[in-house]
Design an enzyme around this catalytic site. Sequence first.
Site, mmCIF file in Angstrom:
data_model
loop_
_atom_site.group_PDB
_atom_site.id
_atom_site.type_symbol
_atom_site.label_atom_id
_atom_site.label_comp_id
_atom_site.label_asym_id
_atom_site.label_seq_id
_atom_site.Cartn_x
_atom_site.Cartn_y
_atom_site.Cartn_z
ATOM 1 N N LYS A 24 -5.646 8.198 3.941
ATOM 2 C CA LYS A 24 -6.120 6.808 4.099
ATOM 3 C C LYS A 24 -5.670 6.241 5.442
ATOM 4 O O LYS A 24 -6.464 5.674 6.188
ATOM 5 C CB LYS A 24 -5.551 5.938 2.962
ATOM 6 C CG LYS A 24 -5.738 4.436 3.195
ATOM 7 C CD LYS A 24 -5.177 3.598 2.074
ATOM 8 C CE LYS A 24 -3.706 3.335 2.132
ATOM 9 N NZ LYS A 24 -3.268 2.257 3.046
ATOM 10 N N ASN A 25 -4.380 6.397 5.752
ATOM 11 C CA ASN A 25 -3.833 5.706 6.918
ATOM 12 C C ASN A 25 -4.222 6.348 8.246
ATOM 13 O O ASN A 25 -3.900 5.822 9.309
ATOM 14 C CB ASN A 25 -2.307 5.584 6.794
ATOM 15 C CG ASN A 25 -1.944 4.585 5.700
ATOM 16 O OD1 ASN A 25 -2.814 3.857 5.211
ATOM 17 N ND2 ASN A 25 -0.683 4.557 5.310
ATOM 18 N N CYS A 118 0.148 -10.744 1.543
ATOM 19 C CA CYS A 118 1.428 -10.200 2.005
ATOM 20 C C CYS A 118 2.147 -9.595 0.809
ATOM 21 O O CYS A 118 3.230 -10.009 0.457
ATOM 22 C CB CYS A 118 2.256 -11.286 2.663
ATOM 23 S SG CYS A 118 2.506 -12.726 1.638
ATOM 24 N N ARG A 123 4.013 -10.102 6.687
ATOM 25 C CA ARG A 123 3.528 -9.030 7.569
ATOM 26 C C ARG A 123 2.962 -9.686 8.832
ATOM 27 O O ARG A 123 1.763 -9.809 9.007
ATOM 28 C CB ARG A 123 2.488 -8.163 6.855
ATOM 29 C CG ARG A 123 3.118 -7.357 5.736
ATOM 30 C CD ARG A 123 2.130 -6.477 5.017
ATOM 31 N NE ARG A 123 1.857 -5.238 5.718
ATOM 32 C CZ ARG A 123 1.106 -4.260 5.217
ATOM 33 N NH1 ARG A 123 0.572 -4.410 4.013
ATOM 34 N NH2 ARG A 123 0.885 -3.165 5.894
ATOM 35 N N ASP A 308 6.404 4.326 2.293
ATOM 36 C CA ASP A 308 5.288 4.490 1.352
ATOM 37 C C ASP A 308 5.627 5.445 0.211
ATOM 38 O O ASP A 308 4.924 5.462 -0.811
ATOM 39 C CB ASP A 308 4.040 5.003 2.092
ATOM 40 C CG ASP A 308 3.493 3.973 3.071
ATOM 41 O OD1 ASP A 308 3.945 2.814 3.019
ATOM 42 O OD2 ASP A 308 2.634 4.338 3.889
ATOM 43 N N ILE A 330 12.018 -1.340 5.847
ATOM 44 C CA ILE A 330 10.770 -1.624 6.582
ATOM 45 C C ILE A 330 10.123 -2.932 6.115
ATOM 46 O O ILE A 330 9.759 -3.770 6.923
ATOM 47 C CB ILE A 330 9.750 -0.470 6.425
ATOM 48 C CG1 ILE A 330 10.406 0.889 6.671
ATOM 49 C CG2 ILE A 330 8.522 -0.700 7.333
ATOM 50 C CD1 ILE A 330 10.666 1.275 8.078
ATOM 51 N N ARG A 400 -7.290 1.540 -3.795
ATOM 52 C CA ARG A 400 -7.333 1.358 -2.345
ATOM 53 C C ARG A 400 -6.893 2.623 -1.617
ATOM 54 O O ARG A 400 -7.294 2.860 -0.474
ATOM 55 C CB ARG A 400 -6.405 0.203 -1.912
ATOM 56 C CG ARG A 400 -6.948 -1.165 -2.264
ATOM 57 C CD ARG A 400 -6.043 -2.267 -1.742
ATOM 58 N NE ARG A 400 -5.434 -1.855 -0.504
ATOM 59 C CZ ARG A 400 -4.134 -1.963 -0.211
ATOM 60 N NH1 ARG A 400 -3.307 -2.519 -1.065
ATOM 61 N NH2 ARG A 400 -3.673 -1.555 0.936
HETATM 62 C C1 EPZ Z 1 1.323 0.899 8.188
HETATM 63 O O1 EPZ Z 1 1.295 -0.516 7.987
HETATM 64 C C2 EPZ Z 1 0.726 1.508 6.944
HETATM 65 N N1 EPZ Z 1 -0.634 1.040 6.786
HETATM 66 C C3 EPZ Z 1 1.571 1.143 5.727
HETATM 67 O O2 EPZ Z 1 1.039 1.852 4.625
HETATM 68 C C4 EPZ Z 1 3.004 1.613 5.955
HETATM 69 O O3 EPZ Z 1 3.806 1.166 4.882
HETATM 70 C C5 EPZ Z 1 3.544 1.034 7.262
HETATM 71 O O4 EPZ Z 1 2.644 1.372 8.359
HETATM 72 C C6 EPZ Z 1 4.929 1.561 7.620
HETATM 73 O O5 EPZ Z 1 4.914 2.947 7.663
HETATM 74 C C7 EPZ Z 1 -1.624 1.674 7.406
HETATM 75 O O6 EPZ Z 1 -1.436 2.612 8.153
HETATM 76 C C8 EPZ Z 1 -3.009 1.193 7.139
HETATM 77 P P1 EPZ Z 1 4.010 -1.647 10.635
HETATM 78 P P2 EPZ Z 1 1.550 -1.488 9.212
HETATM 79 O O7 EPZ Z 1 3.271 -2.467 11.622
HETATM 80 O O8 EPZ Z 1 0.906 -0.913 10.418
HETATM 81 C C9 EPZ Z 1 6.826 -5.494 11.158
HETATM 82 C C10 EPZ Z 1 0.445 2.150 2.375
HETATM 83 O O9 EPZ Z 1 1.057 2.049 1.283
HETATM 84 N N2 EPZ Z 1 5.831 -6.034 12.116
HETATM 85 O O10 EPZ Z 1 4.588 -0.343 11.076
HETATM 86 O O11 EPZ Z 1 1.173 -2.836 8.766
HETATM 87 C C11 EPZ Z 1 6.276 -5.538 9.718
HETATM 88 O O12 EPZ Z 1 6.403 -6.800 9.150
HETATM 89 C C12 EPZ Z 1 0.621 1.128 3.467
HETATM 90 O O13 EPZ Z 1 -0.384 3.036 2.599
HETATM 91 C C13 EPZ Z 1 6.135 -7.202 12.809
HETATM 92 O O14 EPZ Z 1 7.204 -7.776 12.656
HETATM 93 O O15 EPZ Z 1 3.115 -1.389 9.346
HETATM 94 C C14 EPZ Z 1 7.119 -4.483 9.047
HETATM 95 O O16 EPZ Z 1 8.352 -5.029 8.679
HETATM 96 C C15 EPZ Z 1 1.199 -0.138 3.079
HETATM 97 N N3 EPZ Z 1 5.190 -7.712 13.681
HETATM 98 C C16 EPZ Z 1 7.356 -3.451 10.155
HETATM 99 O O17 EPZ Z 1 7.052 -4.126 11.392
HETATM 100 C C17 EPZ Z 1 3.994 -7.103 13.892
HETATM 101 O O18 EPZ Z 1 3.199 -7.612 14.692
HETATM 102 C C18 EPZ Z 1 6.476 -2.215 10.031
HETATM 103 O O19 EPZ Z 1 5.128 -2.569 10.007
HETATM 104 C C19 EPZ Z 1 3.705 -5.905 13.176
HETATM 105 C C20 EPZ Z 1 4.640 -5.389 12.295
#
Ligand code: EPZ
Length: 419
Positions: A24-25, A118, A123, A308, A330, A400
Amino acid sequence: MKNQRLIIEGGNALSGEIKVQGAKNSSLPIIAASLMCKGETVLKNCPCLTDTYASCRILTHLGCECRFDGNTLTVKADGLDKNEIPDELMREMRSSIIYMGALLGRCGRCSLSFPGGCELGPRPIDMHLNAMKKMGAKVNDEYGTIECVSEHGLKGRKITLKYPSVGTTENIILAAAKAKGETTIINAAREPEIVDLAAFINKCGGKIKGAGNSTVVIEGVSELYGCTHYIMPDRIAAATYISAVAATNGEINIHGIDASLCDSFMCVFEQMGCNIYVYDGCIYVNAKKPLKSVGKIITLPHPGFPTDAQAIIMSALCKAKGVSIFEETIFESRYRHVDSLVKMGADIKVIGKAAIINGVKKLYGAKVAATDLRGGAAMVVAGLGAEGITEIKDIEHIDRGYENIEKVITSLGGKITRT
Ligand code: EPZ
């Protein structure tokens, strides 16, 4: 679909062979990238999920043609004639924010609303917005709408991320693929799904070096051309089915997956006492011995233990002898599945970022809810390992990310039906 439920009769050891679904990701950013390509893009091994369907609805709204034929998705983006995504489409999927980079790359402007809810805690998208600004886009994010314009095209820049965010790294790669000059991302996320996205864009004529490392260099090109790409296997789906096998003391042979993709969590199954053999693109796991606790696991960006997989593996650990501890670093709110596990008889205490699991002899079936995608998958794992009937509601979260979860579990001898 809303109001569907999964009914699981637990207590059967799962056993058999599966081919794991496409990731998916990896498919979501690659589908977004396809809108920047001339001609036809053919994505093989693309998982049929509500999130990939939502991506197709976004592309169709923008004027592209999308056709799913089994697990092959064909996209023709030549007809793209819009650059705004309405709120209802943005809210269907949390990763819709990556359309910002793709649309800026293709059209030099876009108008989006904030991505959906969220469920894992706050997020924010500050890093995404800052990166686009740094590349020269004018960004206005007042009143719930994000308007981005780069009249004369984005410019390559050096962008240092304060945290290796997966989505931000992807958004920058998308935006930089057709920007003027060279973009360097420092402290980039290193997830394998980013490597797959870069491999796709390079096949389309892009020039990306270093994906999978902390420094990624993208030299912008003037055009990208559609290609045929095979989406990488889903490592978290693999972790889910291995957890289900561990929770039921069964055995599984998983085909079509490079074991090195699973290094970040396979050591945990080994510590639990599972026997693991890797051969020719297959992973064999035998979990017939009683499970052991694993000490402390800290969720970290790749190559650390993936957030995840936390909920899913926690379900298996509920019956592992001794104390196991997770520290979730995370997301702020990724223990929402714990209440349901406790309802099923698990002994888990959450203290701040830590969840302390004291292994119990048995779990018991209960009526529970899928609180989010992986929390829902955790309920399936727990239900399979529990005595009696588990009924899971709100399973649209599970759909999803898992293609036909009940079909896969049934093929392994599990008793699960969708009502
Ligand atoms: C990706 O989400 C994945 N989603 C998530 O998978 C996964 O849990 C996550 O990466 C971490 O590995 C997809 O790939 C579609 P991040 P993403 O930006 O990109 C903070 C699943 O179950 N942050 O790496 O949204 C954020 O709040 C899903 O398949 C900011 O502060 O994750 C978090 O604490 C759910 N500001 C951390 O970084 C920003 O602008 C990591 O988020 C962006 C992120």
